[in-house]
Design a protein around this motif. Structure first.
Motif, PDB file in Angstrom:
ATOM      1  N   ASN A 104       0.830  -1.217   0.000  1.00 43.22           N
ATOM      2  CA  ASN A 104       0.000   0.000   0.000  1.00 43.22           C
ATOM      3  C   ASN A 104       0.859   1.260   0.000  1.00 43.22           C
ATOM      4  O   ASN A 104       0.554   2.224  -0.697  1.00 43.22           O
ATOM      5  CB  ASN A 104      -0.946   0.016   1.200  1.00 43.22           C
ATOM      6  CG  ASN A 104      -2.069  -0.980   1.068  1.00 43.22           C
ATOM      7  OD1 ASN A 104      -2.394  -1.435  -0.011  1.00 43.22           O
ATOM      8  ND2 ASN A 104      -2.661  -1.354   2.187  1.00 43.22           N
ATOM      9  N   ALA A 105       1.928   1.253   0.798  1.00 45.43           N
ATOM     10  CA  ALA A 105       2.811   2.416   0.853  1.00 45.43           C
ATOM     11  C   ALA A 105       3.445   2.665  -0.509  1.00 45.43           C
ATOM     12  O   ALA A 105       3.449   3.797  -1.003  1.00 45.43           O
ATOM     13  CB  ALA A 105       3.897   2.206   1.909  1.00 45.43           C
ATOM     14  N   ARG A 106       3.945   1.621  -1.142  1.00 47.62           N
ATOM     15  CA  ARG A 106       4.567   1.779  -2.462  1.00 47.62           C
ATOM     16  C   ARG A 106       3.553   2.264  -3.499  1.00 47.62           C
ATOM     17  O   ARG A 106       3.880   3.100  -4.341  1.00 47.62           O
ATOM     18  CB  ARG A 106       5.196   0.469  -2.920  1.00 47.62           C
ATOM     19  CG  ARG A 106       6.425   0.094  -2.144  1.00 47.62           C
ATOM     20  CD  ARG A 106       6.882  -1.313  -2.530  1.00 47.62           C
ATOM     21  NE  ARG A 106       7.880  -1.805  -1.642  1.00 47.62           N
ATOM     22  CZ  ARG A 106       9.152  -1.950  -1.970  1.00 47.62           C
ATOM     23  NH1 ARG A 106       9.569  -1.608  -3.165  1.00 47.62           N
ATOM     24  NH2 ARG A 106      10.005  -2.423  -1.095  1.00 47.62           N
ATOM     25  N   MET A 107       2.346   1.734  -3.430  1.00 51.76           N
ATOM     26  CA  MET A 107       1.306   2.149  -4.363  1.00 51.76           C
ATOM     27  C   MET A 107       0.982   3.637  -4.186  1.00 51.76           C
ATOM     28  O   MET A 107       0.919   4.394  -5.152  1.00 51.76           O
ATOM     29  CB  MET A 107       0.039   1.303  -4.172  1.00 51.76           C
ATOM     30  CG  MET A 107      -1.071   1.610  -5.152  1.00 51.76           C
ATOM     31  SD  MET A 107      -2.535   0.586  -4.853  1.00 51.76           S
ATOM     32  CE  MET A 107      -3.075   1.282  -3.297  1.00 51.76           C
ATOM     33  N   LYS A 108       0.819   4.064  -2.938  1.00 48.50           N
ATOM     34  CA  LYS A 108       0.526   5.471  -2.659  1.00 48.50           C
ATOM     35  C   LYS A 108       1.682   6.371  -3.073  1.00 48.50           C
ATOM     36  O   LYS A 108       1.472   7.473  -3.584  1.00 48.50           O
ATOM     37  CB  LYS A 108       0.197   5.662  -1.175  1.00 48.50           C
ATOM     38  CG  LYS A 108      -1.140   5.079  -0.774  1.00 48.50           C
ATOM     39  CD  LYS A 108      -1.369   5.225   0.713  1.00 48.50           C
ATOM     40  CE  LYS A 108      -2.687   4.607   1.129  1.00 48.50           C
ATOM     41  NZ  LYS A 108      -2.904   4.700   2.582  1.00 48.50           N
ATOM     42  N   MET A 109       2.898   5.912  -2.848  1.00 51.97           N
ATOM     43  CA  MET A 109       4.073   6.682  -3.251  1.00 51.97           C
ATOM     44  C   MET A 109       4.105   6.862  -4.767  1.00 51.97           C
ATOM     45  O   MET A 109       4.308   7.971  -5.266  1.00 51.97           O
ATOM     46  CB  MET A 109       5.352   5.983  -2.776  1.00 51.97           C
ATOM     47  CG  MET A 109       5.569   6.028  -1.296  1.00 51.97           C
ATOM     48  SD  MET A 109       6.973   4.960  -0.842  1.00 51.97           S
ATOM     49  CE  MET A 109       6.826   4.986   0.939  1.00 51.97           C
ATOM     50  N   LYS A 110       3.904   5.774  -5.484  1.00 49.19           N
ATOM     51  CA  LYS A 110       3.927   5.846  -6.949  1.00 49.19           C
ATOM     52  C   LYS A 110       2.812   6.742  -7.472  1.00 49.19           C
ATOM     53  O   LYS A 110       3.008   7.512  -8.414  1.00 49.19           O
ATOM     54  CB  LYS A 110       3.821   4.445  -7.553  1.00 49.19           C
ATOM     55  CG  LYS A 110       5.093   3.653  -7.387  1.00 49.19           C
ATOM     56  CD  LYS A 110       4.960   2.250  -7.930  1.00 49.19           C
ATOM     57  CE  LYS A 110       6.251   1.481  -7.656  1.00 49.19           C
ATOM     58  NZ  LYS A 110       6.206   0.099  -8.070  1.00 49.19           N
ATOM     59  N   GLU A 111       1.627   6.643  -6.864  1.00 53.52           N
ATOM     60  CA  GLU A 111       0.508   7.497  -7.284  1.00 53.52           C
ATOM     61  C   GLU A 111       0.849   8.976  -7.087  1.00 53.52           C
ATOM     62  O   GLU A 111       0.583   9.788  -7.963  1.00 53.52           O
ATOM     63  CB  GLU A 111      -0.762   7.151  -6.496  1.00 53.52           C
ATOM     64  CG  GLU A 111      -1.421   5.873  -6.923  1.00 53.52           C
ATOM     65  CD  GLU A 111      -2.585   5.476  -6.019  1.00 53.52           C
ATOM     66  OE1 GLU A 111      -2.943   6.242  -5.082  1.00 53.52           O
ATOM     67  OE2 GLU A 111      -3.140   4.383  -6.239  1.00 53.52           O
ATOM     68  N   LEU A 112       1.442   9.311  -5.932  1.00 56.66           N
ATOM     69  CA  LEU A 112       1.786  10.703  -5.668  1.00 56.66           C
ATOM     70  C   LEU A 112       2.900  11.186  -6.606  1.00 56.66           C
ATOM     71  O   LEU A 112       2.837  12.290  -7.139  1.00 56.66           O
ATOM     72  CB  LEU A 112       2.206  10.892  -4.211  1.00 56.66           C
ATOM     73  CG  LEU A 112       2.508  12.322  -3.768  1.00 56.66           C
ATOM     74  CD1 LEU A 112       1.338  13.268  -4.057  1.00 56.66           C
ATOM     75  CD2 LEU A 112       2.856  12.347  -2.286  1.00 56.66           C
ATOM     76  N   ILE A 113       3.888  10.356  -6.831  1.00 56.10           N
ATOM     77  CA  ILE A 113       4.982  10.721  -7.739  1.00 56.10           C
ATOM     78  C   ILE A 113       4.457  10.967  -9.151  1.00 56.10           C
ATOM     79  O   ILE A 113       4.923  11.872  -9.848  1.00 56.10           O
ATOM     80  CB  ILE A 113       6.093   9.639  -7.721  1.00 56.10           C
ATOM     81  CG1 ILE A 113       6.825   9.682  -6.379  1.00 56.10           C
ATOM     82  CG2 ILE A 113       7.068   9.826  -8.886  1.00 56.10           C
ATOM     83  CD1 ILE A 113       7.768   8.519  -6.153  1.00 56.10           C
ATOM     84  N   ASN A 114       3.483  10.191  -9.570  1.00 60.34           N
ATOM     85  CA  ASN A 114       2.932  10.322 -10.922  1.00 60.34           C
ATOM     86  C   ASN A 114       1.766  11.299 -11.012  1.00 60.34           C
ATOM     87  O   ASN A 114       1.158  11.442 -12.067  1.00 60.34           O
ATOM     88  CB  ASN A 114       2.517   8.948 -11.458  1.00 60.34           C
ATOM     89  CG  ASN A 114       3.714   8.053 -11.699  1.00 60.34           C
ATOM     90  OD1 ASN A 114       4.747   8.506 -12.189  1.00 60.34           O
ATOM     91  ND2 ASN A 114       3.592   6.793 -11.337  1.00 60.34           N
ATOM     92  N   SER A 115       1.460  11.981  -9.924  1.00 60.18           N
ATOM     93  CA  SER A 115       0.319  12.898  -9.907  1.00 60.18           C
ATOM     94  C   SER A 115       0.720  14.303 -10.361  1.00 60.18           C
ATOM     95  O   SER A 115       1.909  14.631 -10.474  1.00 60.18           O
ATOM     96  CB  SER A 115      -0.289  12.974  -8.505  1.00 60.18           C
ATOM     97  OG  SER A 115       0.528  13.769  -7.660  1.00 60.18           O
ATOM     98  N   ASP A 116      -0.267  15.131 -10.562  1.00 57.89           N
ATOM     99  CA  ASP A 116      -0.034  16.533 -10.928  1.00 57.89           C
ATOM    100  C   ASP A 116       0.575  17.330  -9.785  1.00 57.89           C
ATOM    101  O   ASP A 116       1.084  18.427 -10.007  1.00 57.89           O
ATOM    102  CB  ASP A 116      -1.350  17.200 -11.370  1.00 57.89           C
ATOM    103  CG  ASP A 116      -1.853  16.656 -12.698  1.00 57.89           C
ATOM    104  OD1 ASP A 116      -1.026  16.111 -13.471  1.00 57.89           O
ATOM    105  OD2 ASP A 116      -3.066  16.760 -12.963  1.00 57.89           O
ATOM    106  N   LYS A 117       0.538  16.805  -8.572  1.00 52.88           N
ATOM    107  CA  LYS A 117       1.156  17.488  -7.426  1.00 52.88           C
ATOM    108  C   LYS A 117       2.682  17.503  -7.539  1.00 52.88           C
ATOM    109  O   LYS A 117       3.349  18.327  -6.940  1.00 52.88           O
ATOM    110  CB  LYS A 117       0.746  16.819  -6.114  1.00 52.88           C
ATOM    111  CG  LYS A 117      -0.716  16.984  -5.786  1.00 52.88           C
ATOM    112  CD  LYS A 117      -1.065  16.279  -4.500  1.00 52.88           C
ATOM    113  CE  LYS A 117      -2.548  16.425  -4.209  1.00 52.88           C
ATOM    114  NZ  LYS A 117      -2.936  15.691  -3.000  1.00 52.88           N
ATOM    115  N   ASN A 118       3.211  16.559  -8.291  1.00 53.99           N
ATOM    116  CA  ASN A 118       4.657  16.453  -8.481  1.00 53.99           C
ATOM    117  C   ASN A 118       5.059  17.354  -9.646  1.00 53.99           C
ATOM    118  O   ASN A 118       5.125  16.936 -10.790  1.00 53.99           O
ATOM    119  CB  ASN A 118       5.054  15.006  -8.756  1.00 53.99           C
ATOM    120  CG  ASN A 118       6.544  14.784  -8.672  1.00 53.99           C
ATOM    121  OD1 ASN A 118       7.294  15.658  -8.272  1.00 53.99           O
ATOM    122  ND2 ASN A 118       6.969  13.591  -9.058  1.00 53.99           N
TER     123      ASN A 118
END
Length: 189
Positions: free
Chosen positions: A161-175
Motif C-alpha cells: 500500500n505504501a509503495r502504491m501510494k508513493m507511486k501514485e503521488l509521484i505520478n500525480s499533478d502534485k509532483n
C-alpha cells in the motif's frame, strides 16, 4: 544497533517481516533518556534524514547515485556519530524507492515529507551507543508472541500500500518537478 518503535502493531509486523515462516517476538523496553544525546529527524529538514539514509545504505547502484549522493550527504548530512539515539522514518525498502527516485530527479522536493509519511510505515528509534544500551531496560513480563501468518501478511500489505501510494503521488499533478535533487546539487558546482 537496535531498532525500536513505539507502535505495537508495527512492532508485531516487524517481528515477522522475514522471508521464513517463523513466529516472532515483541520485546518491550523502557529507555531512560537522561544524559543521552538524541537526534530526532522529525524535527529537522527532511533532506538531512535522506542524507542520513544515504550515508548508511545504497538506494541505487548507478554511477549517478554513487557520485551525487556523496555531494548531497556533504551538503545536507548531519554529524550523528556522537548520538546515542537516532529517531527517524523507518528505513525500509519502500524508502529506498523514494531515495532512488529522488536522485533520478523524479520527485519534487516539496513532496518528500508527504511521501515519507505515506503508508504508515512508522518512526523508528535506533539505539546506537553503549550508553543508550545500558539505559535500556526490558520489561520481560510484556514479551508478546507474534503469529507469523497473521502479521507477515499485514507487513507485506502495508508495504504494498505504501509503495502504491508513493507511486501514485509521484505520478500525480502534485509532483511539479520544479525543485528536484539536481537543483540542490547544482548550486555546489
Amino acid at each position: 544497533m537496535l531498532y525500536l518503535t513505539d507502535n505495537l502493531e508495527l512492532a508485531k509486523e516487524w517481528a515477522v517481516c522475514r522471508p521464513n515462516d517463523n513466529n516472532g517476538w515483541v520485546h518491550t523496553f523502557e529507555l531512560d533518556t537522561t544524559g543521552l544525546d538524541i537526534i530526532n529527524f522529525q524535527n529537522i529538514n527532511v533532506l538531512s534524514w535522506l542524507a542520513e539514509l544515504m550515508k548508511h545504505r545504497d538506494a541505487d547502484k548507478s554511477r549517478r547515485y554513487s557520485l551525487l549522493s556523496k555531494k548531497f550527504i556533504k551538503k545536507y548530512g548531519i554529524e550523528t556519530n556522537h548520538c546515542d539515539v537516532i529517531v527517524g522514518y523507518r528505513a525500509n525498502a519502500s524508502y529506498f524507492y523514494i531515495a532512488k527516485a529522488f536522485v533520478r530527479d523524479e520527485i519534487d522536493i516539496d513532496l518528500l515529507e508527504n511521501l515519507l509519511s505515506l503508508g504508515g510505515l512508522g518512526i523508528q528509534y535506533c539505539i546506537k551507543s553503549q550508553k543508550a544500551y545500558l539505559q535500556l531496560v526490558e520489561n520481560e513480563n510484556k514479551l508478546i508472541s507474534v503469529e507469523y501468518n497473521q502479521y507477515n501478511e499485514k507487513y507485506n500489505q502495508r508495504d504494498v500500500n505504501a509503495r502504491m501510494k508513493m507511486k501514485e503521488l509521484i505520478n500525480s499533478d502534485k509532483n511539479k518537478l520544479n525543485n528536484v535533487f539536481s537543483d540542490l546539487i547544482r548550486g555546489d558546482e
